[in-house]
Design an enzyme around this catalytic site. Sequence first.
Site, short mmCIF file in Angstrom:
data_model
loop_
_atom_site.label_atom_id
_atom_site.label_comp_id
_atom_site.label_asym_id
_atom_site.label_seq_id
_atom_site.Cartn_x
_atom_site.Cartn_y
_atom_site.Cartn_z
CD GLU A 1 48.23 66.75 44.58
OE1 GLU A 1 48.71 65.66 44.93
OE2 GLU A 1 48.57 67.83 45.09
CD GLU B 1 45.88 69.61 48.21
OE1 GLU B 1 47.01 69.26 48.62
OE2 GLU B 1 45.06 68.81 47.74
C1 GAL Z 1 48.62 66.93 48.17
C2 GAL Z 1 47.35 66.09 48.15
C3 GAL Z 1 46.66 66.07 49.49
C4 GAL Z 1 47.65 65.84 50.57
C5 GAL Z 1 48.66 66.93 50.52
C6 GAL Z 1 49.65 66.88 51.63
O1 GAL Z 1 49.50 66.55 47.20
O2 GAL Z 1 46.47 66.55 47.19
O3 GAL Z 1 45.68 65.08 49.51
O4 GAL Z 1 48.24 64.61 50.38
O5 GAL Z 1 49.37 66.83 49.31
O6 GAL Z 1 50.39 68.05 51.63
#
Ligand code: GAL
Length: 738
Positions: free
Chosen positions: A369, A450
């Site tokens: 990210e 994610e």
């Molecule tokens: C994302 C990140 C993860 C975690 C997640 C929580 O932005 O890549 O490491 O923090 O959010 O939802």
Amino acid sequence: MRSRIDFNSNWLFEGTDKVTLPHTAVELPFAYFDERAYQRKFTYEKRFVADPAWAGREVSLCFDGAMANAKVRLNGTEIAAHADGYTPFEARLTGKLKSGGNIVTVIVDGSENPDIPPFGGVIDYLTYAGIYREVWLKVTAPVAIANVKIETPDALAATRKVTVAVDIANPEAQPLSGKITATLCDPAGMAIASTTAALDSDKALLVLDGLAGIALWDIDTPMLYEMVLSLETEHGSDRTLTRFGFRDIAFTPKGFLLNGRRLKLLGLDRHQSYPYSGYGLGRAAQERDVEILKNELRVNIVRTSHYPQSPWFLDKCDELGLLVLEEIPGWQHIGGARWKAEAVENVKRMITRDWNHPSIVTWGVRINESRDDHDFYAETNAMARSLDTTRPTCGVRNFPESEFLEDVYTMNDFIDGDHKELGGNRPKVPLRTPREVTGLDRDVPYLVTEFGGHTYPTKSYDQEQRQAEHVSRYLGVIDAAYGNDNISGTIGWCAFDYNTHKDFGSGDRICHHGVMDMFREPKFAAYVYKSQSDPERGVVLEPVTFWARGERNVGGVLPLIVLTNCDEIEFRYGDNPPKRFTPDRAAYPNLPHAPVVIDRHHFTEDELGEWGMFWEDGYFAGYVNGEKVAERHFAADPVATALTLVADKESIGESEDVRLVVRALDQAGNKLPFLFEPVAIAIEGPAILFGPDLVPLRGGAAGFWLRSTGTGTITASVTSAALGTTRISIAAERETAS
Ligand code: GAL
């Protein structure tokens, strides 16, 4: 020949405690702790006597991982330093050992060193401190095998080829001549082909060609072959064994192909942390996580967010057939030139450590990210491609139209959490289309890495309604991915809850983002994954309810989602006539196994009236091909009935970690989610307990890990005032060489 000598026991920690590795420098409370507790230096010391047989041999101390900024001293002199906390390093002892006693001192520093990834900004996870992976002593001939890269370039051809690139270690620059033999052994250990080459430099390339009858490595049949390398030089001999698999992977704009077959990727992100022990649990705990992902959650891919994880974890992924996206350490922040150079080095360290794992299908070469940074990411990609031409690169981003320098566009798509009903900006959409994200005018390989996570944190003891919404969101996103051929799949955030910094999570230093809690106990959302598997792998029948009349706002249990891989279910309320329901394909047209959704419209007003006066038992049965294959009962009047204690294994080695799970159940065998009863843990026999010996049940369960400290019978008991004592025994046995 080489030897590998276990170097994990009898370390003196901070001058006082005798500890065994893997080890965490500071055992943390479960929640609400100050994460600065481990952000300082710690010292480990070990005394040992050099074996006279090592004379004239190469001797190195090998660290599989130490967090962080490790400095290694031998008898007071610094002999090695390694800043990164996630990759292995060696300290060369050759020529420096005293004939009598020797002292190795390792200083690690858990401070968040802004000069190296992942540090310099904030990070949504903890990195802990300590020598948290194994240490071993490597003794070889002065000229030995340093590293091996095995590739299977035409795994789908009728006859197959394997190439073996060997790096030779020759630290004293001895004249090199000799020969090297590569012998291929099949999964049964039978030698099936062999080739020998003359050695005249510190690199060798051996090729075994025309191989027939080779079995492919696949997720259901993870066939592993072994390459035995024998080196003979005038300086002695060496022999290594390397496991690998024959398999073909491709990420295409039309999805992911494994061995030429389209496979929708369905996975979860995993942090390598555990409650109390942080990163400091050993082989068995690492392996158990793979078993949980593969067999309990039944996903087909895991992302090692956000760093290279334990070799034991990856080995088990190879053995069980779980695909892996592995990535370099980092979280959003990009540092200065030195920091970036370290990140590029991390690409190299990760790939040269892990290139023989058939489970790994892509290398993540961006800082998770982070913003675009052309030169930096051109370099990480170039490094990855120069080392490994067989796997695509990817790089996880979280904003659209990011510069696409990798082979696979990997995106954290949290759009589902940004909809109007939540005060967001959009009508509800579970996922964006790849083109909407990439901004490109062509389709490219695309994977969601994610979703979920912070957009809908859900605790194992949250209200049923919230858990049902949690489940719906997972169902919606996964269904959308199955419905779009341009999306290779989804990896959800995340498998297990994890401890984190104050800047994230619920203030309790926990991100309750897992489909399982920190003890790897399932929340309802876990069954979204599990229910996507075929019933031959085990029938799933999981009604998303605590079966209580007043738990939801206003009351009742409708709409009731039943996560299942059955093709029909029967539901009965009290003694009323049963009703049959089929999966809700209208709402979830793309899922392999849509859930059943039971709602008010399935009942007449009279029938619903039956639900009015008295709260009755609930009964569910699952049918596959017309046959009843599962049943669930829910008691209208749950009472605390049993305290169960289950260990992952009943017999373990003499220094092995094992998880135990305590559950409080009602008379129907269902967990009592709101019984926050204290449970006292007592351990007898050769074992230590990680964490406190008095814990609350959370969501009807608690867990803990033990480590055996010798052989004999370990008895673990759990006691609660309401439910008495339950005990189990675990046999700790001498390890037999495997
Ligand atoms: C994302 C990140 C993860 C975690 C997640 C929580 O932005 O890549 O490491 O923090 O959010 O939802």
